[in-house]
Design a protein around this motif. Sequence first.
Motif, PDB file in Angstrom:
ATOM      1  N   GLY A 105      -2.562 -12.984   4.485  1.00 28.88           N
ATOM      2  CA  GLY A 105      -2.841 -11.822   5.316  1.00 28.88           C
ATOM      3  C   GLY A 105      -2.932 -12.170   6.792  1.00 28.88           C
ATOM      4  N   LYS A 106      -3.565 -13.301   7.103  1.00 30.22           N
ATOM      5  CA  LYS A 106      -3.681 -13.735   8.501  1.00 30.22           C
ATOM      6  C   LYS A 106      -2.302 -14.024   9.095  1.00 30.22           C
ATOM      7  CE  LYS A 106      -8.171 -13.589   8.917  1.00 30.22           C
ATOM      8  NZ  LYS A 106      -8.816 -12.588   9.818  1.00 30.22           N
ATOM      9  N   GLN A 107      -1.428 -14.599   8.303  1.00 30.10           N
ATOM     10  CA  GLN A 107      -0.094 -14.907   8.815  1.00 30.10           C
ATOM     11  C   GLN A 107       0.706 -13.636   9.074  1.00 30.10           C
ATOM     12  OE1 GLN A 107       1.632 -18.520   6.744  1.00 30.10           O
ATOM     13  NE2 GLN A 107       0.883 -19.113   8.761  1.00 30.10           N
ATOM     14  N   TRP A 108       0.540 -12.639   8.222  1.00 28.21           N
ATOM     15  CA  TRP A 108       1.211 -11.362   8.469  1.00 28.21           C
ATOM     16  C   TRP A 108       0.614 -10.656   9.686  1.00 28.21           C
ATOM     17  CZ3 TRP A 108       1.236  -9.462   2.682  1.00 28.21           C
ATOM     18  CH2 TRP A 108       2.239 -10.147   1.994  1.00 28.21           C
ATOM     19  N   GLU A 109      -0.691 -10.802   9.853  1.00 31.89           N
ATOM     20  CA  GLU A 109      -1.328 -10.186  11.014  1.00 31.89           C
ATOM     21  C   GLU A 109      -0.843 -10.804  12.322  1.00 31.89           C
ATOM     22  OE1 GLU A 109      -5.473 -10.554  10.123  1.00 31.89           O
ATOM     23  OE2 GLU A 109      -5.552  -8.585   9.120  1.00 31.89           O
ATOM     24  N   GLU A 110      -0.444 -12.082  12.273  1.00 27.85           N
ATOM     25  CA  GLU A 110       0.112 -12.717  13.467  1.00 27.85           C
ATOM     26  C   GLU A 110       1.424 -12.071  13.894  1.00 27.85           C
ATOM     27  OE1 GLU A 110       0.395 -16.908  12.785  1.00 27.85           O
ATOM     28  OE2 GLU A 110      -1.780 -17.177  12.556  1.00 27.85           O
ATOM     29  N   LEU A 111       2.072 -11.376  12.981  1.00 24.76           N
ATOM     30  CA  LEU A 111       3.280 -10.615  13.317  1.00 24.76           C
ATOM     31  C   LEU A 111       2.937  -9.227  13.860  1.00 24.76           C
ATOM     32  CD1 LEU A 111       5.635 -11.287  10.250  1.00 24.76           C
ATOM     33  CD2 LEU A 111       5.735 -12.353  12.499  1.00 24.76           C
ATOM     34  N   GLY A 112       1.667  -8.866  13.754  1.00 21.46           N
ATOM     35  CA  GLY A 112       1.265  -7.524  14.177  1.00 21.46           C
ATOM     36  C   GLY A 112       1.171  -6.541  13.034  1.00 21.46           C
ATOM     37  N   ILE A 113       1.213  -7.047  11.803  1.00 17.62           N
ATOM     38  CA  ILE A 113       1.122  -6.189  10.625  1.00 17.62           C
ATOM     39  C   ILE A 113      -0.336  -6.143  10.165  1.00 17.62           C
ATOM     40  CG2 ILE A 113       1.865  -5.865   8.227  1.00 17.62           C
ATOM     41  CD1 ILE A 113       4.368  -7.526   8.943  1.00 17.62           C
ATOM     42  N   PRO A 114      -0.963  -4.980  10.146  1.00 17.43           N
ATOM     43  CA  PRO A 114      -2.358  -4.899   9.696  1.00 17.43           C
ATOM     44  C   PRO A 114      -2.449  -5.097   8.184  1.00 17.43           C
ATOM     45  CG  PRO A 114      -1.507  -2.706  10.163  1.00 17.43           C
ATOM     46  CD  PRO A 114      -0.443  -3.672  10.595  1.00 17.43           C
ATOM     47  N   VAL A 115      -3.410  -5.914   7.751  1.00 16.19           N
ATOM     48  CA  VAL A 115      -3.536  -6.273   6.337  1.00 16.19           C
ATOM     49  C   VAL A 115      -4.973  -6.075   5.875  1.00 16.19           C
ATOM     50  CG1 VAL A 115      -3.274  -8.121   4.625  1.00 16.19           C
ATOM     51  CG2 VAL A 115      -1.666  -7.964   6.538  1.00 16.19           C
ATOM     52  N   ALA A 116      -5.121  -5.589   4.651  1.00 14.34           N
ATOM     53  CA  ALA A 116      -6.423  -5.489   4.003  1.00 14.34           C
ATOM     54  C   ALA A 116      -6.335  -6.195   2.657  1.00 14.34           C
ATOM     55  CB  ALA A 116      -6.821  -4.024   3.799  1.00 14.34           C
ATOM     56  N   ILE A 117      -7.380  -6.933   2.293  1.00 16.25           N
ATOM     57  CA  ILE A 117      -7.433  -7.630   1.010  1.00 16.25           C
ATOM     58  C   ILE A 117      -8.258  -6.798   0.029  1.00 16.25           C
ATOM     59  CG2 ILE A 117      -8.038  -9.752  -0.199  1.00 16.25           C
ATOM     60  CD1 ILE A 117      -5.841 -10.069   1.933  1.00 16.25           C
ATOM     61  N   ASP A 118      -7.655  -6.475  -1.096  1.00 18.88           N
ATOM     62  CA  ASP A 118      -8.318  -5.704  -2.148  1.00 18.88           C
ATOM     63  C   ASP A 118      -8.673  -6.645  -3.282  1.00 18.88           C
ATOM     64  OD1 ASP A 118      -9.235  -3.644  -3.779  1.00 18.88           O
ATOM     65  OD2 ASP A 118      -7.225  -3.225  -4.584  1.00 18.88           O
ATOM     66  N   LEU A 119      -9.971  -6.946  -3.443  1.00 19.01           N
ATOM     67  CA  LEU A 119     -10.427  -7.879  -4.463  1.00 19.01           C
ATOM     68  C   LEU A 119     -10.657  -7.116  -5.764  1.00 19.01           C
ATOM     69  CD1 LEU A 119     -11.185 -10.814  -4.994  1.00 19.01           C
ATOM     70  CD2 LEU A 119     -13.514 -10.273  -4.271  1.00 19.01           C
ATOM     71  N   VAL A 120      -9.895  -7.494  -6.792  1.00 15.26           N
ATOM     72  CA  VAL A 120      -9.921  -6.772  -8.067  1.00 15.26           C
ATOM     73  C   VAL A 120     -10.230  -7.752  -9.201  1.00 15.26           C
ATOM     74  CG1 VAL A 120      -8.620  -5.229  -9.593  1.00 15.26           C
ATOM     75  CG2 VAL A 120      -8.131  -5.238  -7.139  1.00 15.26           C
ATOM     76  N   GLU A 121     -11.013  -7.310 -10.168  1.00 21.84           N
ATOM     77  CA  GLU A 121     -11.300  -8.142 -11.338  1.00 21.84           C
ATOM     78  C   GLU A 121      -9.982  -8.444 -12.060  1.00 21.84           C
ATOM     79  OE1 GLU A 121     -12.076  -9.397 -15.242  1.00 21.84           O
ATOM     80  OE2 GLU A 121     -11.362  -7.352 -14.856  1.00 21.84           O
TER      81      GLU A 121
END
Length: 244
Positions: A105-121
């Motif tokens: 996600g951090k690497q995609w954000e470096e491109l300017g793409i907003p990312v959210a992590i969804d933690l799922v069981e």
Amino acid sequence: IGFNLELVPKDHPLQNRAFRQALNYAIDREKLIRHLRFGLGTPATSGFIPKGLPGFDPARNPGYEYNPAKAKQLLDQAGFRDRSSLPILTLSTNKDYVDMATFIGKQWEELGIPVAIDLVETASLREQMRAGTVMTFRASWIADYPDEESFLTVFYGKNPAPPNYTRFRNENYDFCYESAIQERDEGTRRKLYQKMDSILIAEAPVVFLFYDQTAWFTQPWVSGLQVNALNLLRLNELTGHPAK
């Protein structure tokens, strides 16, 4: 990282092949393996056929190296020069891979793409992938037998989920797959597999991360331990005893 291409809205950037290619170019796989995999694994810079099988051929099927400049160029060419207009890209994962998902996600954000992590069981994520209710997800595949077909079946358009969690469909790919499973000549079949792999690289229904490796440890007096394509532990082949 898989994309459910049936669930992705028609106006979403993920429907754009260049956008998916840019996501692939944005990942520093060497760094991921070094810091999050303790050095175990090979960067997936070719296709879905993993290292160790005859069809694996990075020279014939070059995939995605870490190239953030190329990723930015693809985004610009695809019409996403204004990154502020991009929707949040939600990446679903379980707790075992949250560090990896955060890194990606951090690497995609470096491109300017907003990312959210969804933690799922884990069981819930697997069910969502099967039901087709999750759009972007971390996943892996282990073959049932050491043949390219056991990997490439993941993207055969007539297969349900599992194994086709991305709902990928491509007429040329399906034609090659159906031809390959009927082909008896090993060389011809391998070429068909490699053609299928080239289609996956071009269409990028997934972000290729790494080909897995396993470390085996033995006592110094043990001999006869042989690695194999399915990582089977054959204890009946071992010899040796500890020194007295």
